[in-house]
Design an enzyme around this catalytic site. Structure first.
Site, PDB file in Angstrom:
ATOM      1  N   GLY A   1     -13.540 -64.482  -0.832  1.00  0.00           N
ATOM      2  CA  GLY A   1     -14.210 -65.705  -1.405  1.00  0.00           C
ATOM      3  C   GLY A   1     -15.792 -65.513  -1.474  1.00  0.00           C
ATOM      4  O   GLY A   1     -16.384 -65.566  -0.631  1.00  0.00           O
ATOM      5  N   THR A   2     -15.962 -64.852  -2.627  1.00  0.00           N
ATOM      6  CA  THR A   2     -17.219 -64.397  -2.907  1.00  0.00           C
ATOM      7  C   THR A   2     -18.309 -65.573  -3.495  1.00  0.00           C
ATOM      8  O   THR A   2     -18.433 -65.658  -4.805  1.00  0.00           O
ATOM      9  CB  THR A   2     -17.140 -63.059  -3.605  1.00  0.00           C
ATOM     10  OG1 THR A   2     -16.579 -62.236  -3.115  1.00  0.00           O
ATOM     11  CG2 THR A   2     -18.706 -62.414  -3.909  1.00  0.00           C
ATOM     12  N   GLY A   3     -18.455 -66.528  -2.373  1.00  0.00           N
ATOM     13  CA  GLY A   3     -19.249 -67.851  -3.144  1.00  0.00           C
ATOM     14  C   GLY A   3     -20.429 -67.850  -2.297  1.00  0.00           C
ATOM     15  O   GLY A   3     -21.265 -66.695  -1.949  1.00  0.00           O
ATOM     16  N   ALA A   4     -20.867 -69.102  -1.809  1.00  0.00           N
ATOM     17  CA  ALA A   4     -22.141 -69.318  -1.357  1.00  0.00           C
ATOM     18  C   ALA A   4     -22.429 -68.473  -0.042  1.00  0.00           C
ATOM     19  O   ALA A   4     -23.396 -67.839   0.112  1.00  0.00           O
ATOM     20  CB  ALA A   4     -22.632 -70.807  -1.108  1.00  0.00           C
TER      21      ALA A   4
ATOM     22  N   GLY B   1     -19.660 -66.299   1.502  1.00  0.00           N
ATOM     23  CA  GLY B   1     -19.441 -64.797   1.521  1.00  0.00           C
ATOM     24  C   GLY B   1     -20.182 -63.969   0.734  1.00  0.00           C
ATOM     25  O   GLY B   1     -20.396 -62.896   0.924  1.00  0.00           O
TER      26      GLY B   1
ATOM     27  N   ASN C   1     -15.957 -73.902   7.804  1.00  0.00           N
ATOM     28  CA  ASN C   1     -16.229 -75.082   8.418  1.00  0.00           C
ATOM     29  C   ASN C   1     -14.786 -75.661   9.131  1.00  0.00           C
ATOM     30  O   ASN C   1     -13.942 -75.570   8.448  1.00  0.00           O
ATOM     31  CB  ASN C   1     -17.091 -75.960   7.780  1.00  0.00           C
ATOM     32  CG  ASN C   1     -18.540 -75.767   7.953  1.00  0.00           C
ATOM     33  OD1 ASN C   1     -19.023 -75.390   9.152  1.00  0.00           O
ATOM     34  ND2 ASN C   1     -19.266 -76.111   6.930  1.00  0.00           N
TER      35      ASN C   1
ATOM     36  N   LYS D   1     -20.345 -77.527  16.220  1.00  0.00           N
ATOM     37  CA  LYS D   1     -20.559 -77.465  14.994  1.00  0.00           C
ATOM     38  C   LYS D   1     -20.057 -78.833  14.054  1.00  0.00           C
ATOM     39  O   LYS D   1     -21.098 -79.192  13.240  1.00  0.00           O
ATOM     40  CB  LYS D   1     -19.996 -76.224  14.284  1.00  0.00           C
ATOM     41  CG  LYS D   1     -20.249 -75.883  12.588  1.00  0.00           C
ATOM     42  CD  LYS D   1     -21.649 -75.445  12.269  1.00  0.00           C
ATOM     43  CE  LYS D   1     -22.331 -75.345  11.064  1.00  0.00           C
ATOM     44  NZ  LYS D   1     -21.695 -75.170   9.660  1.00  0.00           N
TER      45      LYS D   1
ATOM     46  N   ASN E   1     -21.451 -81.395  11.164  1.00  0.00           N
ATOM     47  CA  ASN E   1     -20.642 -81.604   9.843  1.00  0.00           C
ATOM     48  C   ASN E   1     -19.907 -82.844   9.893  1.00  0.00           C
ATOM     49  O   ASN E   1     -19.889 -83.396   8.665  1.00  0.00           O
ATOM     50  CB  ASN E   1     -19.749 -80.448   9.679  1.00  0.00           C
ATOM     51  CG  ASN E   1     -20.294 -79.154   9.447  1.00  0.00           C
ATOM     52  OD1 ASN E   1     -19.974 -77.962  10.132  1.00  0.00           O
ATOM     53  ND2 ASN E   1     -21.221 -78.990   8.182  1.00  0.00           N
TER      54      ASN E   1
ATOM     55  N   SER F   1     -22.568 -79.299   2.109  1.00  0.00           N
ATOM     56  CA  SER F   1     -21.895 -78.614   1.183  1.00  0.00           C
ATOM     57  C   SER F   1     -20.678 -79.459   0.716  1.00  0.00           C
ATOM     58  O   SER F   1     -20.228 -79.341  -0.367  1.00  0.00           O
ATOM     59  CB  SER F   1     -21.061 -77.572   1.951  1.00  0.00           C
ATOM     60  OG  SER F   1     -20.727 -77.916   3.413  1.00  0.00           O
TER      61      SER F   1
HETATM   62  N1  LIG Z   1     -22.477 -72.738   1.678  1.00  0.00           N
HETATM   63  C1  LIG Z   1     -22.822 -72.800   3.129  1.00  0.00           C
HETATM   64  O1  LIG Z   1     -24.186 -72.862   3.264  1.00  0.00           O
HETATM   65  C2  LIG Z   1     -21.880 -73.153   4.228  1.00  0.00           C
HETATM   66  C3  LIG Z   1     -20.560 -73.115   4.054  1.00  0.00           C
HETATM   67  N2  LIG Z   1     -19.830 -73.074   5.236  1.00  0.00           N
HETATM   68  C4  LIG Z   1     -18.318 -72.957   4.926  1.00  0.00           C
HETATM   69  O2  LIG Z   1     -18.133 -71.845   4.444  1.00  0.00           O
HETATM   70  C5  LIG Z   1     -16.919 -71.908   3.741  1.00  0.00           C
HETATM   71  C6  LIG Z   1     -16.907 -71.483   2.224  1.00  0.00           C
HETATM   72  O3  LIG Z   1     -17.909 -72.238   1.674  1.00  0.00           O
HETATM   73  P1  LIG Z   1     -18.908 -71.874   0.338  1.00  0.00           P
HETATM   74  O4  LIG Z   1     -19.315 -70.384   0.305  1.00  0.00           O
HETATM   75  O5  LIG Z   1     -20.218 -72.762   0.140  1.00  0.00           O
HETATM   76  O6  LIG Z   1     -17.767 -72.019  -0.896  1.00  0.00           O
HETATM   77  P2  LIG Z   1     -18.070 -71.474  -2.409  1.00  0.00           P
HETATM   78  O7  LIG Z   1     -17.197 -72.525  -3.234  1.00  0.00           O
HETATM   79  O8  LIG Z   1     -19.491 -71.326  -2.818  1.00  0.00           O
HETATM   80  O9  LIG Z   1     -17.214 -70.216  -2.425  1.00  0.00           O
HETATM   81  C7  LIG Z   1     -15.877 -69.980  -2.102  1.00  0.00           C
HETATM   82  C8  LIG Z   1     -15.215 -68.976  -3.132  1.00  0.00           C
HETATM   83  O10 LIG Z   1     -14.173 -68.670  -2.845  1.00  0.00           O
HETATM   84  C9  LIG Z   1     -13.498 -68.387  -4.244  1.00  0.00           C
HETATM   85  N3  LIG Z   1     -12.019 -68.595  -4.188  1.00  0.00           N
HETATM   86  C10 LIG Z   1     -11.345 -69.599  -3.946  1.00  0.00           C
HETATM   87  N4  LIG Z   1     -10.109 -69.167  -3.975  1.00  0.00           N
HETATM   88  C11 LIG Z   1     -10.137 -67.940  -4.338  1.00  0.00           C
HETATM   89  C12 LIG Z   1      -8.926 -67.015  -4.199  1.00  0.00           C
HETATM   90  N5  LIG Z   1      -7.791 -67.591  -4.452  1.00  0.00           N
HETATM   91  N6  LIG Z   1      -9.227 -65.723  -4.460  1.00  0.00           N
HETATM   92  C13 LIG Z   1     -10.628 -65.281  -4.609  1.00  0.00           C
HETATM   93  N7  LIG Z   1     -11.471 -66.242  -4.422  1.00  0.00           N
HETATM   94  C14 LIG Z   1     -11.144 -67.482  -4.535  1.00  0.00           C
HETATM   95  C15 LIG Z   1     -14.232 -69.369  -5.202  1.00  0.00           C
HETATM   96  O11 LIG Z   1     -14.197 -68.996  -6.263  1.00  0.00           O
HETATM   97  P3  LIG Z   1     -13.922 -69.828  -7.626  1.00  0.00           P
HETATM   98  O12 LIG Z   1     -15.287 -70.038  -8.224  1.00  0.00           O
HETATM   99  O13 LIG Z   1     -12.788 -69.165  -8.605  1.00  0.00           O
HETATM  100  O14 LIG Z   1     -13.269 -71.057  -7.255  1.00  0.00           O
HETATM  101  C16 LIG Z   1     -15.726 -69.418  -4.680  1.00  0.00           C
HETATM  102  O15 LIG Z   1     -16.467 -68.329  -5.264  1.00  0.00           O
HETATM  103  C17 LIG Z   1     -16.437 -73.155   3.797  1.00  0.00           C
HETATM  104  O16 LIG Z   1     -15.531 -73.693   4.677  1.00  0.00           O
HETATM  105  C18 LIG Z   1     -17.690 -74.282   3.935  1.00  0.00           C
HETATM  106  O17 LIG Z   1     -17.411 -75.181   4.704  1.00  0.00           O
HETATM  107  C19 LIG Z   1     -20.170 -73.222   6.394  1.00  0.00           C
HETATM  108  C20 LIG Z   1     -21.672 -73.326   6.595  1.00  0.00           C
HETATM  109  C21 LIG Z   1     -22.660 -73.121   5.575  1.00  0.00           C
HETATM  110  C1  LIG Z   2     -25.165 -77.227   9.599  1.00  0.00           C
HETATM  111  C2  LIG Z   2     -25.173 -76.767   7.858  1.00  0.00           C
HETATM  112  C3  LIG Z   2     -26.027 -77.375   7.115  1.00  0.00           C
HETATM  113  C4  LIG Z   2     -25.886 -75.417   8.231  1.00  0.00           C
HETATM  114  O1  LIG Z   2     -26.758 -75.314   9.042  1.00  0.00           O
HETATM  115  C5  LIG Z   2     -23.556 -76.544   7.483  1.00  0.00           C
HETATM  116  O2  LIG Z   2     -22.752 -75.984   8.104  1.00  0.00           O
HETATM  117  C6  LIG Z   2     -23.423 -77.174   6.367  1.00  0.00           C
HETATM  118  O3  LIG Z   2     -23.777 -77.452   5.318  1.00  0.00           O
HETATM  119  O4  LIG Z   2     -21.919 -77.153   6.032  1.00  0.00           O
END
Ligand SMILES: NC(=O)C1=CN([C@@H]2O[C@H](COP(=O)(O)OP(=O)(O)OC[C@H]3O[C@@H](n4cnc5c(N)ncnc54)[C@H](OP(=O)(O)O)[C@@H]3O)[C@@H](O)[C@H]2O)C=CC1
Ligand SMILES: CC(C)(CO)C(=O)C(=O)O
Length: 323
Positions: free
Chosen positions: A10-13, A15, A105, A192, A196, A262
């Site tokens: 999961g290479t998003g925000a 990862g 989360n 946490k 949240n 988020s």
């Molecule tokens: N962002 C933040 O600041 C914070 C996030 N979190 C937690 O971290 C976790 C991830 O959040 P976040 O990074 O924001 O989410 P994002 O949506 O930014 O990233 C998730 C990524 O996973 C990819 N994905 C989903 N399904 C698959 C799959 N089957 N195979 C490969 N890749 C896949 C998505 O790609 P696609 O575009 O293809 O769907 C997307 O790029 C959540 O539980 C969130 O609550 C916790 C604290 C802070």
């Molecule tokens: C508490 C926070 C903002 C990170 O500090 C977060 O975990 C979220 O947006 O899910």
């Protein structure tokens, strides 16, 4: 230099941010991508951050878990709404003595992963990070970034800080990611949730940013009451969060830049909401111990309603070729 290799599922925000930092520090990082695969394979990752913008023009990008090398540490950074993919993704990726680090989360995310790979392979982490994905392979880190790591054991039994936790922490510190270690992962997860549950939930239901929720006397009352209920939920699992944790969380949020949570970002972008991990699981866990969390339950039901409405509308848009 560590020779542990990492996979980011999961290479998003989140990862994308932590994975890019680990690679920048010289570690081998393998990124699993879905919709962003082509872009990232060709152009790598871009990270904007107050700590310094950087680009990684070449990353090990994959869209098929079977083509990836087996890894020592597999970081789960999907949204919890996508966890149904984990039984296919995780087993081929993990070395025999490897570790899955769950950075999502919510509550009860580790037991879900433990069912797939075994409890002894699982470590959890709570990320205090504000980051979002601007576009494919392009991450904007706004603020914070500390991870609290904790060992997982069956039923969240607290087993203290282990050697492997220290090893993983060492790699992250190398990448300038602030790390804390928790003796009790379940306590850390509930702490946490004190943040949240009120902010993620109310931001969607009331269409508000964190600064707006803090500035209004009525929403501030709601935030505090929901925080008290989370503390009651933790107590139902014999985890004690002191009452002065609430003013600490309020101060933390007060100092935060105006923030779209988020869950609010997911809602605005018509993505499924992490309602069950962040609300449903804590409510059910407390209920099993005979404790009701009534205000949290009201927001949970509202979130489920808006989530279904949004997903139905999104399905229609897709059928009509509008998105
Ligand atoms: N962002 C933040 O600041 C914070 C996030 N979190 C937690 O971290 C976790 C991830 O959040 P976040 O990074 O924001 O989410 P994002 O949506 O930014 O990233 C998730 C990524 O996973 C990819 N994905 C989903 N399904 C698959 C799959 N089957 N195979 C490969 N890749 C896949 C998505 O790609 P696609 O575009 O293809 O769907 C997307 O790029 C959540 O539980 C969130 O609550 C916790 C604290 C802070
Ligand atoms: C508490 C926070 C903002 C990170 O500090 C977060 O975990 C979220 O947006 O899910």
């Amino acid at each position: 230099m560590s020779n542990r290799n990492y996979a980011i599922v999961g290479t998003g925000a989140l990862g994308g941010f932590y994975g890019a930092r680990l690679q920048q520090a010289g570690l081998e990082v393998n990124f699993l991508l879905r919709s962003d695969y082509d872009q990232v394979r060709k152009h790598g990752l871009i990270v904007e951050s107050p700590e310094g913008d950087f680009t990684l023009p070449h990353v090990r990008a994959y869209h098929n878990t079977h083509k990836m090398p087996k890894c020592d540490v597999v970081i789960v950074a999907l949204k919890t709404t996508q966890n149904h993919f984990l039984p296919q993704i995780l087993p081929p990726l993990l070395k025999d003595n490897g570790t899955v680090l769950v950075l999502q989360n919510g509550l009860n995310v580790e037991p879900e992963v433990a069912k797939i790979v075994g409890a002894e392979r699982v470590v959890g982490g709570l990320c205090f990070l504000c980051s979002y994905k601007v576009g494919p392979g392009h991450i904007c880190h706004l603020d914070y970034g500390t991870i609290t790591l904790g060992e997982y054991a069956q039923d969240y039994k607290a087993i203290g800080i282990t050697d492997r936790l220290h090893q993983i922490a060492k790699d992250f510190k190398r990448a300038h990611i602030p790390i804390k270690m928790s003796e009790d992962l379940l306590l850390s997860r509930w702490k946490k949730l004190v943040w949240n549950i009120p902010y993620n939930g109310l931001s969607v239901v009331l269409d508000a940013r964190t600064d707006e929720l803090m500035a209004n006397p009525d929403t501030l009352i709601l935030v505090k009451e929901m925080m008290r209920e989370v503390i009651a939920g933790a107590k139902s699992c014999d985890r004690i969060i002191p009452d002065d944790f609430i003013p600490q969380m309020l101060e933390y949020t007060q100092k935060m830049k105006p923030y779209r949570t988020s869950m609010k970002i997911d809602y605005d972008e018509s993505r499924p909401l992490e309602v069950e991990a962040i609300f449903g699981n804590p409510i059910r866990v407390a209920q099993q111990a005979g404790i009701k969390l009534p205000q949290i339950e009201v927001v949970y039901r509202m979130l489920k309603f808006v989530d279904v409405q949004r997903q139905e509308a999104e399905k229609t848009r897709r059928l009509l070729g509008l998105s």
